[in-house]
Motif scaffolding. Sequence first.
Motif, PDB file in Angstrom:
ATOM      1  N   ALA A   1      40.419   8.242 -49.786  1.00 45.26           N
ATOM      2  CA  ALA A   1      39.138   8.614 -50.381  1.00 45.26           C
ATOM      3  C   ALA A   1      38.580   7.480 -51.228  1.00 45.26           C
ATOM      4  CB  ALA A   1      39.322   9.875 -51.227  1.00 45.26           C
ATOM      5  N   ARG A   2      39.478   6.828 -51.997  1.00 43.07           N
ATOM      6  CA  ARG A   2      39.000   5.712 -52.823  1.00 43.07           C
ATOM      7  C   ARG A   2      38.490   4.548 -51.955  1.00 43.07           C
ATOM      8  NH1 ARG A   2      43.564   7.129 -56.015  1.00 43.07           N
ATOM      9  NH2 ARG A   2      44.827   5.544 -54.952  1.00 43.07           N
ATOM     10  N   ALA A   3      39.201   4.275 -50.830  1.00 41.00           N
ATOM     11  CA  ALA A   3      38.769   3.196 -49.926  1.00 41.00           C
ATOM     12  C   ALA A   3      37.402   3.514 -49.333  1.00 41.00           C
ATOM     13  CB  ALA A   3      39.813   3.003 -48.819  1.00 41.00           C
ATOM     14  N   ALA A   4      37.220   4.797 -48.954  1.00 37.40           N
ATOM     15  CA  ALA A   4      35.924   5.188 -48.376  1.00 37.40           C
ATOM     16  C   ALA A   4      34.812   5.033 -49.398  1.00 37.40           C
ATOM     17  CB  ALA A   4      35.999   6.630 -47.880  1.00 37.40           C
TER      18      ALA A   4
ATOM     19  N   GLN B   1      31.550   2.606 -49.159  1.00 31.96           N
ATOM     20  CA  GLN B   1      30.204   3.142 -49.306  1.00 31.96           C
ATOM     21  C   GLN B   1      29.422   2.363 -50.360  1.00 31.96           C
ATOM     22  OE1 GLN B   1      28.870   5.513 -47.391  1.00 31.96           O
ATOM     23  NE2 GLN B   1      26.891   5.168 -48.422  1.00 31.96           N
ATOM     24  N   GLU B   2      30.146   2.043 -51.452  1.00 32.95           N
ATOM     25  CA  GLU B   2      29.477   1.276 -52.505  1.00 32.95           C
ATOM     26  C   GLU B   2      29.060  -0.103 -52.007  1.00 32.95           C
ATOM     27  OE1 GLU B   2      31.858   3.274 -56.305  1.00 32.95           O
ATOM     28  OE2 GLU B   2      32.224   1.201 -55.719  1.00 32.95           O
ATOM     29  N   GLU B   3      29.947  -0.771 -51.222  1.00 31.40           N
ATOM     30  CA  GLU B   3      29.609  -2.092 -50.670  1.00 31.40           C
ATOM     31  C   GLU B   3      28.416  -1.989 -49.724  1.00 31.40           C
ATOM     32  OE1 GLU B   3      34.147  -3.927 -50.720  1.00 31.40           O
ATOM     33  OE2 GLU B   3      33.135  -3.533 -48.837  1.00 31.40           O
ATOM     34  N   ALA B   4      28.389  -0.933 -48.906  1.00 29.74           N
ATOM     35  CA  ALA B   4      27.273  -0.770 -47.964  1.00 29.74           C
ATOM     36  C   ALA B   4      25.968  -0.542 -48.731  1.00 29.74           C
ATOM     37  CB  ALA B   4      27.551   0.416 -47.035  1.00 29.74           C
ATOM     38  N   ASP B   5      26.032   0.228 -49.836  1.00 28.65           N
ATOM     39  CA  ASP B   5      24.831   0.459 -50.629  1.00 28.65           C
ATOM     40  C   ASP B   5      24.338  -0.839 -51.264  1.00 28.65           C
ATOM     41  OD1 ASP B   5      26.021   3.712 -51.809  1.00 28.65           O
ATOM     42  OD2 ASP B   5      24.952   3.149 -49.965  1.00 28.65           O
ATOM     43  N   ASP B   6      25.270  -1.679 -51.730  1.00 22.10           N
ATOM     44  CA  ASP B   6      24.887  -2.962 -52.334  1.00 22.10           C
ATOM     45  C   ASP B   6      24.204  -3.859 -51.316  1.00 22.10           C
ATOM     46  OD1 ASP B   6      27.891  -3.072 -54.436  1.00 22.10           O
ATOM     47  OD2 ASP B   6      25.943  -2.095 -54.746  1.00 22.10           O
ATOM     48  N   ASP B   7      24.787  -3.905 -50.102  1.00 20.71           N
ATOM     49  CA  ASP B   7      24.204  -4.748 -49.053  1.00 20.71           C
ATOM     50  C   ASP B   7      22.802  -4.276 -48.703  1.00 20.71           C
ATOM     51  OD1 ASP B   7      27.408  -5.068 -47.297  1.00 20.71           O
ATOM     52  OD2 ASP B   7      26.559  -6.203 -48.992  1.00 20.71           O
TER      53      ASP B   7
END
Length: 227
Positions: free
Chosen positions: A199-202, A206-212
């Motif tokens: 769950a933490r990895a997901a 998600q956070e990295e995808a939002d930043d990009d």
Amino acid sequence: MVIKVFLASSSGSTAIKKKQQDVVGFLEALKVDYTQLDIACNEENRMWMRQNVPTEKKPTNGIPLPPQIFNEESYCGDYDTFFEAKEDNLVYTFLGLPPPPGSKEAADKEHIVENGTHAEETNAEENPDDSTEVPVEERNGDAHGEEEQEACEEEEGEGGEEEEEVADDEAMEGETAGDEEPAEEEEAEEAEEETDEEARAAEEEQEEADDDREEEEGEVQEEEEAE
């Protein structure tokens, strides 16, 4: 042997006086030698009587009432037991004295002795030899019965051993089950930890995808403003 009768010469109870007169009168009628000991005027007689009446013969309050009868130091009884012996023609036995020859009590004793001797002789005649040989069939029957009893005892012993083995197996299964429960708990904890890590990895992805996506939108906006 001296018969001692403990009396209260100045008793205020009519019942006690009557009982004392009955005992003394009957002893005199039988011409039995006895001694009267007064507990009303002699404290020593009173204390001796109370101390030498057996505990189980004393009344509930622990104070025996006259008349009390002794043969020297031996306790004979009170009025009630004396009266019962009188009714059964056993006064001499009650007093611990041999009945005089010709008395009914002596005649009864002689009759009992004669009957007892006759009974013993009759039994001896009916069973002249107690060592009579037992027939072979009966001996074999007894032996067979003993063999059956031994066989039953052996079967019971085997049954008891089987029950013990079953109990031991159940105990071992219980211990094994007890060991398996901690292992299952550990596996469940490991599975929960793995789920948390996933769950933490997901969330990180998600956070990295939002930043990009935010960076791309920022670049597009800058290009539009430049135009």
